[in-house]
Design a protein around this motif. Structure first.
Motif, PDB file in Angstrom:
ATOM      1  N   UNK A   1       0.831  -1.203   0.000  1.00  0.00           N
ATOM      2  CA  UNK A   1       0.000   0.000   0.000  1.00  0.00           C
ATOM      3  C   UNK A   1       0.869   1.257   0.000  1.00  0.00           C
ATOM      4  N   UNK A   2       2.132   1.101   0.404  1.00  0.00           N
ATOM      5  CA  UNK A   2       3.100   2.202   0.404  1.00  0.00           C
ATOM      6  C   UNK A   2       4.434   1.657  -0.071  1.00  0.00           C
ATOM      7  N   UNK A   3       5.351   2.555  -0.325  1.00  0.00           N
ATOM      8  CA  UNK A   3       6.742   2.166  -0.511  1.00  0.00           C
ATOM      9  C   UNK A   3       7.376   2.062   0.869  1.00  0.00           C
ATOM     10  N   UNK A   4       8.697   1.884   0.942  1.00  0.00           N
ATOM     11  CA  UNK A   4       9.361   1.907   2.247  1.00  0.00           C
ATOM     12  C   UNK A   4       9.023   3.218   2.968  1.00  0.00           C
ATOM     13  N   UNK A   5       8.919   3.156   4.288  1.00  0.00           N
ATOM     14  CA  UNK A   5       8.567   4.324   5.091  1.00  0.00           C
ATOM     15  C   UNK A   5       9.837   4.829   5.769  1.00  0.00           C
ATOM     16  N   UNK A   6      10.139   6.119   5.564  1.00  0.00           N
ATOM     17  CA  UNK A   6      11.385   6.693   6.081  1.00  0.00           C
ATOM     18  C   UNK A   6      11.118   7.779   7.116  1.00  0.00           C
ATOM     19  N   UNK A   7      11.952   7.804   8.151  1.00  0.00           N
ATOM     20  CA  UNK A   7      11.910   8.856   9.170  1.00  0.00           C
ATOM     21  C   UNK A   7      13.239   9.582   9.156  1.00  0.00           C
ATOM     22  N   UNK A   8      13.193  10.902   9.324  1.00  0.00           N
ATOM     23  CA  UNK A   8      14.423  11.676   9.480  1.00  0.00           C
ATOM     24  C   UNK A   8      14.171  12.802  10.477  1.00  0.00           C
ATOM     25  N   UNK A   9      15.221  13.226  11.116  1.00  0.00           N
ATOM     26  CA  UNK A   9      15.148  14.313  12.084  1.00  0.00           C
ATOM     27  C   UNK A   9      16.545  14.692  12.542  1.00  0.00           C
TER      28      UNK A   9
END
Length: 132
Positions: A90-98
């Motif tokens: 349903x999505x591509x890979x999910x990425x977090x950044x901060x």
């Protein structure tokens, strides 16, 4: 279960948890596959969707040490006949950044794509994940 050439809606729940130092400017992004359409934000604030790039972005803002945040958005899946028997993404890979305020560095993490295998859903039945 999803059916070929028919729309099925899903809620995509995103959750972040900070186990380290305070993180500023937290942002979660994912790109939707061509057979998935973004329909609306369900919960949380800071969501945006860019039609041209098919990118869903969620600004989590600042996350204090030990803090967590959740947000959700809805998508519509229209699988093709070639996807019968599979559990489509349903999505591509999910990425977090901060930005880690204590260490003074950028931090990031990546999670696998969300699929129709909604194992966290109390009513989940594995046969309902595959395209009919």
């Amino acid at each position: 279960p999803p059916r070929a050439d028919q729309a099925t809606t899903y809620a995509v729940l995103l959750s972040v948890q900070n186990k380290g130092s305070t993180v500023a400017g937290g942002n979660v992004t994912t790109i939707l596959p061509s057979y998935v359409s973004y329909t609306e934000r369900i919960s949380g604030t800071g969501f945006s969707y860019d039609d041209a790039s098919r990118t869903v972005s969620w600004s989590t803002g600042e996350l204090a040490q030990g803090a967590s945040a959740q947000g959700a958005f809805q998508v519509s899946l229209i699988p093709s006949a070639s996807q019968k028997g599979s559990a489509p993404a349903l999505t591509g890979p999910v990425s977090f950044s901060g930005y880690d305020r204590f260490a003074g560095i950028e931090v990031s993490a990546t999670a696998d794509p969300v699929t129709t295998e909604t194992v966290g859903d109390p009513g989940y039945i594995s046969t309902n994940a595959t395209v009919q």
